[in-house]
Design a protein around this motif. Sequence first.
Motif, PDB file in Angstrom:
ATOM      1  N   GLU A 132       0.829  -1.206   0.000  1.00 31.51           N
ATOM      2  CA  GLU A 132       0.000   0.000   0.000  1.00 31.51           C
ATOM      3  C   GLU A 132       0.865   1.258   0.000  1.00 31.51           C
TER       4      GLU A 132
ATOM      5  N   ILE B 164       1.108   4.113  -3.099  1.00 32.28           N
ATOM      6  CA  ILE B 164       0.861   5.531  -2.843  1.00 32.28           C
ATOM      7  C   ILE B 164       2.018   6.366  -3.377  1.00 32.28           C
TER       8      ILE B 164
ATOM      9  N   HIS C  94      -8.875  -0.254  -1.968  1.00 32.78           N
ATOM     10  CA  HIS C  94      -8.183   1.035  -1.972  1.00 32.78           C
ATOM     11  C   HIS C  94      -7.790   1.516  -3.367  1.00 32.78           C
TER      12      HIS C  94
ATOM     13  N   ASP D  18       4.664  12.648   8.484  1.00 34.23           N
ATOM     14  CA  ASP D  18       3.282  12.680   8.014  1.00 34.23           C
ATOM     15  C   ASP D  18       3.304  12.982   6.521  1.00 34.23           C
TER      16      ASP D  18
ATOM     17  N   ALA E 116       0.967  13.376   4.540  1.00 35.85           N
ATOM     18  CA  ALA E 116      -0.047  14.349   4.111  1.00 35.85           C
ATOM     19  C   ALA E 116       0.547  15.753   4.062  1.00 35.85           C
TER      20      ALA E 116
ATOM     21  N   LYS F  59       3.849   7.879   8.012  1.00 37.02           N
ATOM     22  CA  LYS F  59       2.404   7.671   7.942  1.00 37.02           C
ATOM     23  C   LYS F  59       1.965   8.080   6.546  1.00 37.02           C
TER      24      LYS F  59
ATOM     25  N   GLU G 116      -0.228   9.128   3.407  1.00 35.67           N
ATOM     26  CA  GLU G 116      -1.437   9.943   3.330  1.00 35.67           C
ATOM     27  C   GLU G 116      -2.662   9.052   3.140  1.00 35.67           C
ATOM     28  N   ASN G 117      -3.708   9.355   3.891  1.00 34.17           N
ATOM     29  CA  ASN G 117      -4.983   8.630   3.829  1.00 34.17           C
ATOM     30  C   ASN G 117      -4.866   7.161   4.238  1.00 34.17           C
ATOM     31  N   ALA G 118      -3.811   6.831   4.976  1.00 33.28           N
ATOM     32  CA  ALA G 118      -3.646   5.465   5.481  1.00 33.28           C
ATOM     33  C   ALA G 118      -3.670   5.493   7.002  1.00 33.28           C
ATOM     34  N   GLU G 119      -4.117   4.410   7.605  1.00 30.36           N
ATOM     35  CA  GLU G 119      -4.261   4.348   9.054  1.00 30.36           C
ATOM     36  C   GLU G 119      -3.199   3.456   9.684  1.00 30.36           C
TER      37      GLU G 119
ATOM     38  N   ASP H 210      -5.801   2.986  13.468  1.00 30.23           N
ATOM     39  CA  ASP H 210      -7.235   3.193  13.222  1.00 30.23           C
ATOM     40  C   ASP H 210      -8.048   2.939  14.476  1.00 30.23           C
TER      41      ASP H 210
END
Length: 391
Positions: free
Chosen positions: A17, A21, A52, A342, A344, A368, A370-373, A391
């Motif tokens: 994943e 990304i 996803h 981060d 993001a 981390k 982006e848009n992942a937990e 999450d």
Amino acid sequence: MQLSVIILNYNVRYFLELCIISVQEALSAIDSEIIVIDNNSHDESCAMMESHFPHIKLIKNNENVGFSKGNNIAVARAKGEYICILNPDTVIAEDTFTKILAFAQEQKNLGIIGCKLVDGAGKFLPESKRGVPTPWVAFTKITGLYKLFPKSNIFDKYYAGHLDENQTGEVDILVGAFMFMKRDLYLQVEGFDEDCFMYSDDVDLSYVVSKQGNQNYYFHETTVIHYKGESTVKDGTYMKRFQESMNFFYKKHLKSNGLGSLFFAAFMKMGIVFFFFTRKLQHQTQKKIVPTAYYLYSNSEILVNRLALILQKKVSLHNIETQKELISCFNKNHKSIEIIFDNAIYSFKEFITFIELAQNKGFTFKIKPENAEFLIGSNNSNDRGEVIKID
């Protein structure tokens, strides 16, 4: 279409994943496609892809067909003028493919392009550039002679010592974690040899391509993280297959019988014994790093609070502008600091640049996406990484 990125996956759902990304960001300005081929994973990799990334082409094998056959299946369905064979446990900088495409288009008789690879702690991976593993080259690797005579074309040919890690140039062999080439050339040489299940397939392909008069290149102007060890657990089965694959390459390209073959086989067995003793020593001496402080590179107070609850330790906010000050003072405070980026807020290129700058300073790193937990990372190139769900 300019480029097809081929990612062969086997049981590395979270690293896959993260990889996708980063690849999507790097392909944003390129006419391209991503093809993920899964070798019958049992860790919800395919479910994650369908949930996803439903727009990405996913090929699901009913069995583990190996590295060579898996990639050949995917390349047969690719549409790009160029292809990039990419491990799922990698992180790509936003300008990686743009830079390599520009370099590729300038070359004549182009073979395969590899790039600078670092592990999850920012340390250069010497297998980014290699020489042909003749018996002599294997001898210098196993005995450690290459370490005594770095940059020697005689003693350090295994890791292409004639080239510095920050120097682009011609090499013989490139690693399968990142191989960039024209799709027509891949098909012309019939891709990876399917008689080799894994491990020397990249050596074989590099050698075959160069023997046809094409030039392979190590390209240092972009860096890719390779969380080495994620795709393969290095156990007894690994070493058995590794020995088989090297014997395969030697018999196919160098010598099939006589003293040369006996010499090569003997040093392969020595290498396996050396490997197990080295791994045992590493596990005995290597201490698990337990962070005493967490620095989050972000601007999100919400994320700070979430991480503090999960990690059960104080998490403090930082920004990229303070990185040099932080690195320079690190040895004075004697803390085990884990740095969390981060994605993001900060790009993958900024993350890669930071870990290269901070290598050997004692930091550990996670990112981390982006848009992942989850948080994800690896402290060295010997052991498997760590995933922390948030999450």
